[in-house]
Design an enzyme around this catalytic site. Structure first.
Site, PDB file in Angstrom:
ATOM      1  N   ASP A   1     -91.183  93.674  10.796  1.00 25.95           N
ATOM      2  CA  ASP A   1     -91.456  93.124   9.462  1.00 25.95           C
ATOM      3  C   ASP A   1     -90.909  94.085   8.407  1.00 25.95           C
ATOM      4  O   ASP A   1     -91.338  95.231   8.316  1.00 25.95           O
ATOM      5  CB  ASP A   1     -92.959  92.925   9.281  1.00 25.95           C
TER       6      ASP A   1
ATOM      7  N   HIS B   1     -90.257  89.043   8.581  1.00 27.30           N
ATOM      8  CA  HIS B   1     -91.499  88.709   7.874  1.00 27.30           C
ATOM      9  C   HIS B   1     -91.869  87.235   7.968  1.00 27.30           C
ATOM     10  O   HIS B   1     -93.041  86.888   7.861  1.00 27.30           O
ATOM     11  CB  HIS B   1     -91.350  89.108   6.399  1.00 27.30           C
TER      12      HIS B   1
ATOM     13  N   SER C   1     -98.580  86.505   4.413  1.00 27.26           N
ATOM     14  CA  SER C   1     -98.123  87.416   3.374  1.00 27.26           C
ATOM     15  C   SER C   1     -99.121  87.440   2.209  1.00 27.26           C
ATOM     16  O   SER C   1    -100.289  87.775   2.410  1.00 27.26           O
ATOM     17  CB  SER C   1     -96.722  87.014   2.913  1.00 27.26           C
TER      18      SER C   1
END
Length: 359
Positions: free
Chosen positions: A299, A337, A212
């Site tokens: 995601d 995610h 991320s």
């Protein structure tokens, strides 16, 4: 006499009834009170909605807190200096000073096969173990929380079970690390940790793994090292965005403001003007390290089309299919995610990638 008394009693009853009627009519009905509160609540929501963009423009530190979310130190009530509390009992906690006044909390987890040998060992033993020729992964987490978040511990456990060393840090301002986060600061912290590891790892492979927000830190670091003539052995990016501006436009938080007049000016331009960029797309045009891209099709924070863009950019820049690989994970698996570490195929995927890095 009886008639007069009856008349007086009748008048008293009438007066009491009239007073009761007035009292009853003076009190608002429950439905009226509810409507009153609803209108004022709706007005408050509208005022907050309109004021937030202006507050961000006037006080750009708000953007920093939204992007980094470093004050959200979940999980709560975890002693980061005691990784064994999270069943990381072959892990040592240490603090490194990346700059004057900046102390970084770092975990060093040795391969799971060394679990028994690691019991009771001191920091020197852990440092010496880095030079044994075993691959080393520097894990760079995303925004919010600390290195103790469950999905981050999950990644550490997967990598350790494969047989790798893992160095996981909390950047400045995160967890028990001091200072305040900036893009330059996060990159500086990672550069320092990379150089600290290289000074002790001998010929061992060193790989950067960013998740991320950490993908931007990983590619920033790889590019900075290239400027020093150093090519990182390998880079893994999980849940990666093209750049923070485009990710901000796609982020679920931004959904509330996509139609707000001046959305780009208030939000996206404010980030850029305050040096919050994390340009994965531009970095991959310059990087020459082997690259592995991992992304879940479902995601909900970073849409997979961004990872696909990065894959195409990196392939074009390196002009080689062997240098760049992308592994998508089906949306039906429900990893979203943060959940790729749960996939049973992941260990083999990582082993295969690291094997290609061997000289």
């Amino acid at each position: 006499m009886r008639k007069r008394t009856a008349d007086r009693d009748s008048k008293k009853q009438k007066t009491a009834g009239d007073e009761a009627g007035v009292s009853s009519s003076a009190q608002p009905r429950p439905s009226s009170r509810l409507l009153w509160w609803f209108k004022r609540g709706l007005l408050a929501v509208c005022v907050i909605y309109v004021s937030v963009p202006f507050m961000m423009r006037l006080f750009p530190d708000i953007i920093k807190h939204l992007v980094y979310s470093h004050r959200v130190r979940v999980p709560f009530f975890v002693n980061l200096s005691q990784p064994a509390d999270l069943s990381l009992n072959h892990t040592v906690n240490m603090y490194l000073q990346s700059e004057q006044g900046i102390s970084l909390g770092v975990w060093h987890t040795v391969p799971e096969s060394q679990w028994k040998e690691a019991q009771g060992k001191d920091l020197e033993w852990y440092q010496d173990s880095l030079g044994a020729g075993i691959p080393i992964i520097i894990y760079l987490h995303g925004n919010g929380g600390t290195r103790a978040a469950s999905h981050r511990v999950g990644v550490i456990n997967v990598l350790s079970s494969i047989g790798y060393h893992v160095l996981a840090l909390d950047y400045r301002g995160f967890g028990d690390s001091t200072g305040e986060p900036t893009e330059v600061g996060l990159t500086t912290d990672t550069l320092y940790l990379y150089q600290w590891v290289k000074a002790r790892s001998g010929s061992s492979l060193v790989v950067l793994w960013g998740h991320s927000l950490g993908t931007g830190v990983a590619t920033n670091t790889a590019v900075k090292l290239m400027e020093q003539g150093i090519v990182v052995d390998g880079v893994i990016i999980e849940g990666a965005y093209t750049n923070i501006r485009q990710e901000g436009a796609q982020h679920p938080f931004g959904w509330f403001y996509w139609t707000f007049p001046g959305f780009e000016y208030f939000f996206l331009d404010t980030m850029a003007e305050n040096n919050v960029i994390f340009p994965n797309d531009e970095n991959l045009k310059r990087m020459r390290s082997r690259l592995l891209i991992l992304h879940a099709e479902d995601d909900h924070i970073v849409p997979i089309h961004m990872a696909q863009q990065l894959y195409e950019i990196a392939q074009s820049a390196q002009n080689s299919e062997n240098q760049v690989k992308m592994i998508p994970f089906a949306g039906a698996l429900g990893y979203l995610h943060n959940g790729l570490y749960k996939d049973p195929r992941l260990p083999d995927i990582i082993r295969e990638f690291v094997h290609t890095l061997a000289p």
